[in-house]
Design a protein around this motif. Structure first.
Motif, PDB file in Angstrom:
ATOM      1  N   ALA A  29      -2.160  28.085 -11.311  1.00 28.54           N
ATOM      2  CA  ALA A  29      -1.202  27.087 -12.361  1.00 28.54           C
ATOM      3  C   ALA A  29      -1.900  25.835 -12.754  1.00 28.54           C
ATOM      4  O   ALA A  29      -1.601  25.259 -13.698  1.00 28.54           O
ATOM      5  CB  ALA A  29       0.111  26.842 -11.513  1.00 28.54           C
ATOM      6  N   GLU A  65      -3.834  32.028 -16.437  1.00 28.14           N
ATOM      7  CA  GLU A  65      -2.850  30.820 -15.775  1.00 28.14           C
ATOM      8  C   GLU A  65      -1.385  31.138 -16.131  1.00 28.14           C
ATOM      9  O   GLU A  65      -1.136  31.467 -17.106  1.00 28.14           O
ATOM     10  CB  GLU A  65      -3.426  29.718 -16.870  1.00 28.14           C
ATOM     11  CG  GLU A  65      -2.903  28.221 -16.640  1.00 28.14           C
ATOM     12  CD  GLU A  65      -3.513  27.172 -17.417  1.00 28.14           C
ATOM     13  OE1 GLU A  65      -3.351  25.977 -17.203  1.00 28.14           O
ATOM     14  OE2 GLU A  65      -3.874  27.745 -18.448  1.00 28.14           O
ATOM     15  N   ILE A  66      -0.820  30.643 -14.940  1.00 23.91           N
ATOM     16  CA  ILE A  66       0.663  31.037 -15.086  1.00 23.91           C
ATOM     17  C   ILE A  66       1.705  29.946 -14.521  1.00 23.91           C
ATOM     18  O   ILE A  66       0.984  28.925 -13.938  1.00 23.91           O
ATOM     19  CB  ILE A  66       1.088  32.067 -14.332  1.00 23.91           C
ATOM     20  CG1 ILE A  66       0.438  31.869 -12.853  1.00 23.91           C
ATOM     21  CG2 ILE A  66       0.809  33.449 -15.072  1.00 23.91           C
ATOM     22  CD1 ILE A  66       0.982  33.333 -11.957  1.00 23.91           C
ATOM     23  N   ASP A  67       2.737  29.562 -14.908  1.00 29.10           N
ATOM     24  CA  ASP A  67       3.571  28.572 -14.328  1.00 29.10           C
ATOM     25  C   ASP A  67       3.512  28.430 -13.001  1.00 29.10           C
ATOM     26  O   ASP A  67       3.424  29.681 -12.149  1.00 29.10           O
ATOM     27  CB  ASP A  67       5.025  28.559 -14.880  1.00 29.10           C
ATOM     28  CG  ASP A  67       6.152  27.808 -14.381  1.00 29.10           C
ATOM     29  OD1 ASP A  67       6.601  28.337 -13.580  1.00 29.10           O
ATOM     30  OD2 ASP A  67       6.322  26.913 -15.179  1.00 29.10           O
ATOM     31  N   GLU A  68       3.835  27.387 -12.501  1.00 31.32           N
ATOM     32  CA  GLU A  68       3.848  27.329 -11.092  1.00 31.32           C
ATOM     33  C   GLU A  68       4.741  28.134 -10.343  1.00 31.32           C
ATOM     34  O   GLU A  68       4.684  28.594  -9.336  1.00 31.32           O
ATOM     35  CB  GLU A  68       4.081  25.783 -10.756  1.00 31.32           C
ATOM     36  CG  GLU A  68       2.965  24.888 -11.007  1.00 31.32           C
ATOM     37  CD  GLU A  68       3.513  23.427 -10.557  1.00 31.32           C
ATOM     38  OE1 GLU A  68       4.201  23.003  -9.960  1.00 31.32           O
ATOM     39  OE2 GLU A  68       2.718  22.574 -11.037  1.00 31.32           O
ATOM     40  N   ALA A  78      11.148  31.376 -15.850  1.00 33.17           N
ATOM     41  CA  ALA A  78      10.171  30.752 -16.299  1.00 33.17           C
ATOM     42  C   ALA A  78       9.144  31.508 -16.935  1.00 33.17           C
ATOM     43  O   ALA A  78       8.804  32.626 -16.744  1.00 33.17           O
ATOM     44  CB  ALA A  78       9.263  30.219 -14.860  1.00 33.17           C
ATOM     45  N   GLY A  79       8.669  30.867 -18.093  1.00 35.62           N
ATOM     46  CA  GLY A  79       7.732  31.659 -18.989  1.00 35.62           C
ATOM     47  C   GLY A  79       8.512  32.211 -20.377  1.00 35.62           C
ATOM     48  O   GLY A  79       7.770  32.008 -21.390  1.00 35.62           O
ATOM     49  N   SER A  90       7.562  30.311 -23.732  1.00 27.09           N
ATOM     50  CA  SER A  90       6.593  29.318 -23.681  1.00 27.09           C
ATOM     51  C   SER A  90       5.281  29.985 -24.202  1.00 27.09           C
ATOM     52  O   SER A  90       5.253  31.270 -24.176  1.00 27.09           O
ATOM     53  CB  SER A  90       6.466  28.769 -22.056  1.00 27.09           C
ATOM     54  OG  SER A  90       5.794  29.800 -21.367  1.00 27.09           O
ATOM     55  N   VAL A 120       2.913  30.822 -22.107  1.00 31.47           N
ATOM     56  CA  VAL A 120       2.125  31.544 -21.159  1.00 31.47           C
ATOM     57  C   VAL A 120       2.349  33.145 -21.452  1.00 31.47           C
ATOM     58  O   VAL A 120       1.346  33.771 -20.923  1.00 31.47           O
ATOM     59  CB  VAL A 120       3.269  31.239 -19.785  1.00 31.47           C
ATOM     60  CG1 VAL A 120       4.658  31.784 -19.634  1.00 31.47           C
ATOM     61  CG2 VAL A 120       2.157  31.885 -18.868  1.00 31.47           C
TER      62      VAL A 120
END
Length: 282
Positions: free
Chosen positions: A72, A98-101, A122-123, A126, A128
């Motif tokens: 992340a 690369e990804i969200d936490e 999440a994502g 976005s 991502v």
């Protein structure tokens, strides 16, 4: 139950080139640096590393051991962007997912529960999804019909984590401000190796700390390494803070020079070289 104590060199002898390796800690906090240094002294390479990245990633990238990174972020905290990692990315030496936490956490949780993926919000909406075209979505089978990101399990061949205390059976204890996700790294891996500031008797683990601090459970651990100051130069509060002066030196020194001065030898030689450097700066 059995004695799982090992040396850092014995841990590294069980690792192989091409593995997917999880490294615990967070940024420049409680990283298993003694194990990373032992890894750098080996010939293991072509690694896919899963990490909330810090100097572990910078060193492996600078040494040419890193093929792909799942993360992340990569930061030294007080130095926002890890410079050796940045240099590797700029020359195209490292593949990146690369990804969200939160997506990262749920990927570890999916692997820990032996699930192929877990759905997360999440994502959605976005970038991502654009930078990771392999990510897929799923639709809820219930009345809501909501769309989620299907975060794939981050399954690990091996994991390396560092905690404050451990016993010889593999129970690991954190005493600092945050557990991070070291337990998930261990649960998501086929083999997990825990370094610690000090090995103690099992009964001692709960003498002065609550049972909830026993973050890592013995059934998830393959080996335990006693490594005093083993997170250096990252923080391991309350045992020790981040060595900010040395971290600045690491960040500004060309990698070949840093490796030659501080990594040419065993862990005892590293700790001695660091002490010598501090005396020179005094």
């Amino acid at each position: 139950m059995s004695d799982k104590t090992m040396t850092a060199e014995q841990v590294v002898s069980r690792l192989e080139s091409g593995m997917t390796l999880g490294i615990g800690g967070w940024g420049s906090r409680r990283k298993p640096m003694a194990l990373v240094r032992a890894l750098l002294r080996s010939d293991v390479s072509d690694l896919t590393v899963v990490s909330y990245g810090g100097p572990d990633i910078g060193m492996l990238a600078a040494a040419g051991r890193l093929r792909k990174l799942v993360t992340a972020f990569v930061t030294l905290d007080s130095i926002p962007l890890e410079p050796h990692y940045r240099a590797a990315r700029e020359r195209g030496a490292v593949e990146l997912m690369e990804i969200d936490e939160a997506m990262f956490m749920w990927g570890l949780r999916a692997a820990a529960n032996r699930l192929p993926f877990l759905p997360v919000r999440a994502g959605i909406g976005s970038c991502v999804m654009r930078v990771n075209p392999g990510l897929k979505t799923v639709t809820s089978p219930y009345e809501d019909g909501e769309t989620f990101v299907a975060v794939p399990a981050l399954r690990l061949d091996a994991a390396l984590v560092h905690v404050h205390r451990a016993d010889r059976l593999g129970n690991g204890q954190y005493l600092g401000p945050d557990p991070y996700f070291d337990d998930l790294f261990c649960e998501a891996a086929d083999a997990a190796y825990v370094s610690c500031e000090r090995i103690v008797d099992t009964a001692e683990l709960t003498k002065e700390a609550a049972p909830q601090t026993l973050l890592v459970k013995r059934h998830t651990v393959t080996g335990v390494v006693e490594a005093p100051n083993g997170a250096h130069f990252t923080s391991c509060a309350p045992d020790h803070g981040r060595d900010e002066a040395f971290q600045k030196q690491y960040a500004s020194m060309p990698w070949p020079q840093f490796a030659a001065r501080f990594l040419d030898g065993d862990e005892q030689a590293y700790q001695s070289a660091v002490q010598t450097w501090h005396k020179e700066q005094a």
